[in-house]
Design a protein around this motif. Structure first.
Motif, PDB file in Angstrom:
ATOM      1  N   ARG A   1      49.237  23.074  16.965  1.00 25.09           N
ATOM      2  CA  ARG A   1      48.582  23.795  18.022  1.00 25.09           C
ATOM      3  C   ARG A   1      47.158  22.884  18.514  1.00 25.09           C
ATOM      4  O   ARG A   1      46.517  23.274  19.465  1.00 25.09           O
ATOM      5  N   LEU A   2      46.572  22.012  17.739  1.00 27.16           N
ATOM      6  CA  LEU A   2      45.439  20.962  18.138  1.00 27.16           C
ATOM      7  C   LEU A   2      45.906  19.805  18.465  1.00 27.16           C
ATOM      8  O   LEU A   2      45.089  18.940  18.561  1.00 27.16           O
ATOM      9  N   ALA A   3      46.912  19.554  18.277  1.00 25.65           N
ATOM     10  CA  ALA A   3      47.451  18.213  18.642  1.00 25.65           C
ATOM     11  C   ALA A   3      46.770  17.379  19.928  1.00 25.65           C
ATOM     12  O   ALA A   3      46.835  17.715  21.069  1.00 25.65           O
ATOM     13  N   ASP A   4      46.309  16.200  19.669  1.00 21.16           N
ATOM     14  CA  ASP A   4      45.460  15.418  20.669  1.00 21.16           C
ATOM     15  C   ASP A   4      44.246  15.953  21.181  1.00 21.16           C
ATOM     16  O   ASP A   4      43.853  15.682  22.092  1.00 21.16           O
ATOM     17  N   VAL A   5      43.932  17.247  20.640  1.00 19.43           N
ATOM     18  CA  VAL A   5      42.625  17.694  21.065  1.00 19.43           C
ATOM     19  C   VAL A   5      41.485  16.949  20.319  1.00 19.43           C
ATOM     20  O   VAL A   5      41.350  16.543  19.164  1.00 19.43           O
ATOM     21  N   GLN A   6      40.554  16.706  21.107  1.00 15.90           N
ATOM     22  CA  GLN A   6      39.304  15.766  20.766  1.00 15.90           C
ATOM     23  C   GLN A   6      38.163  16.915  20.283  1.00 15.90           C
ATOM     24  O   GLN A   6      38.200  17.966  20.728  1.00 15.90           O
ATOM     25  N   ALA A   7      37.388  16.514  19.212  1.00 13.55           N
ATOM     26  CA  ALA A   7      36.145  17.189  18.903  1.00 13.55           C
ATOM     27  C   ALA A   7      35.086  16.139  18.340  1.00 13.55           C
ATOM     28  O   ALA A   7      35.584  15.021  18.086  1.00 13.55           O
ATOM     29  N   ILE A   8      33.954  16.716  18.159  1.00 13.12           N
ATOM     30  CA  ILE A   8      32.985  15.570  17.330  1.00 13.12           C
ATOM     31  C   ILE A   8      32.397  16.359  16.172  1.00 13.12           C
ATOM     32  O   ILE A   8      32.333  17.520  15.943  1.00 13.12           O
ATOM     33  N   PHE A   9      32.420  15.327  15.098  1.00 10.47           N
ATOM     34  CA  PHE A   9      32.125  15.757  13.779  1.00 10.47           C
ATOM     35  C   PHE A   9      30.639  15.218  13.714  1.00 10.47           C
ATOM     36  O   PHE A   9      30.717  13.922  13.477  1.00 10.47           O
ATOM     37  N   VAL A  10      29.526  15.740  13.570  1.00  9.62           N
ATOM     38  CA  VAL A  10      28.260  15.480  13.549  1.00  9.62           C
ATOM     39  C   VAL A  10      27.940  15.127  12.078  1.00  9.62           C
ATOM     40  O   VAL A  10      28.543  15.553  11.210  1.00  9.62           O
ATOM     41  N   GLY A  11      26.926  14.274  11.951  1.00 11.61           N
ATOM     42  CA  GLY A  11      26.421  13.833  10.853  1.00 11.61           C
ATOM     43  C   GLY A  11      27.288  12.732  10.090  1.00 11.61           C
ATOM     44  O   GLY A  11      28.147  12.093  10.630  1.00 11.61           O
TER      45      GLY A  11
END
Length: 285
Positions: free
Chosen positions: A112-122
């Motif tokens: 359900r998150l296919a191709d959704v972008q996110a930022i992983f900090v650190g």
């Protein structure tokens, strides 16, 4: 005793009231010290008894025993850091270690998150799912999250030599860099067939679940929720969580502020004055 107690505490981190009595789960989040021999035996025994494990690694922590366990189940944690050069001007480049990722849709965790972008900090390291190496042990692996194109895995990540880092970035290939994977031992490859199995989710970043990071990125919360539900064999509950309410903000440049000032001081008072004049004129005639 400090390390022994830490593992025993981690065995009870998940809310036992929310777990069926015939199922156990362990959450290991950013351990800063390696596990002792006794702790590793507990972890191996737990895995062999169809345990469910969520591991969020801090790449900067020295945990060779824990990494060796992940390697045994097919997840090789690489000694590197993901970086990317971002152009900030015509000839200016800035190095960032925050990783922009996308979720893969092949797993029930992230479909359900296919191709959704996110930022992983650190700091984030890459990991290698070695499915072929562990297939004979009836272990199946699936990559869950990959870095966007442009990132490179730097092995000399403590250097400040920008020229070397830029050269390494140019030499890096275009192969996808994985930062999270799921592992299942036993069970059935057919999702319609429910068979008990051992399950594990490994992520090479432990800071993305901090409060400040989750408040900034809804996708991270959805991913953690999906991973936990998959570990607990509650696939029917995997979905998109309610959106976190955020205040609506906007910014104006000096030119826009000038226009807004004239609208408030001149245009808005003129509108009712013009309407009043029209009404007065119609009544006169």
């Amino acid at each position: 005793m400090k390390n022994e107690n830490s593992m025993l505490q981690q065995l009870n981190l998940l809310d036992q009231a929310a777990i069926p009595p015939d199922m156990n789960a362990v959450m290991i989040v950013g351990p800063q010290y390696d596990f002792s021999d006794r702790e590793m035996k507990l972890l191996h025994d737990f895995w062999d008894k169809q345990g469910r494990i969520l591991v969020l690694l801090d790449p900067a922590a020295n945990t060779p025993r824990l990494r060796a366990f992940l390697n045994e189940v097919g997840v090789k944690i690489n000694d590197d850091r993901l970086m990317v050069f971002v152009r900030t001007g015509i000839q200016e480049l800035a190095l960032t270690r925050d990783v922009q990722v996308r979720f893969l849709g092949d797993s029930s965790i992230t479909k359900r998150l296919a191709d959704v972008q996110a930022i992983f900090v650190g700091g984030t390291s890459s990991l290698t799912p070695e499915a072929n190496r562990v297939r004979s042990a009836n272990i199946r692996l699936e990559p869950l999250i990959q870095a966007e194109k442009g990132y490179f895995a730097e092995t000399d990540y403590n250097t400040d030599d920008q020229a070397k880092l830029q050269a390494d970035a140019q030499k890096a290939g275009n192969s996808p860099l994985t930062i999270a994977a799921s592992v299942e031992k036993g069970g059935s490859a057919d999702a319609r067939v429910q068979v008990n199995s051992a399950r594990l989710v490994a992520i090479s970043n432990a800071t993305f679940v901090q409060d400040s990071a989750i408040m900034q990125d809804q996708a991270a919360l959805d991913f953690v929720s999906g991973a936990v539900n998959w570990l607990l064999s509650r696939e029917q509950l995997i979905g998109i969580a309610p959106k976190i309410p955020k205040p609506l903000t906007f910014s104006l440049d000096p030119e826009a502020l000038r226009r807004l000032r004239w609208m408030v001081l001149l245009l808005m008072p003129l509108i009712p004055a013009a309407i009043g004049t029209m009404v007065w004129w119609q009544r006169r005639v």
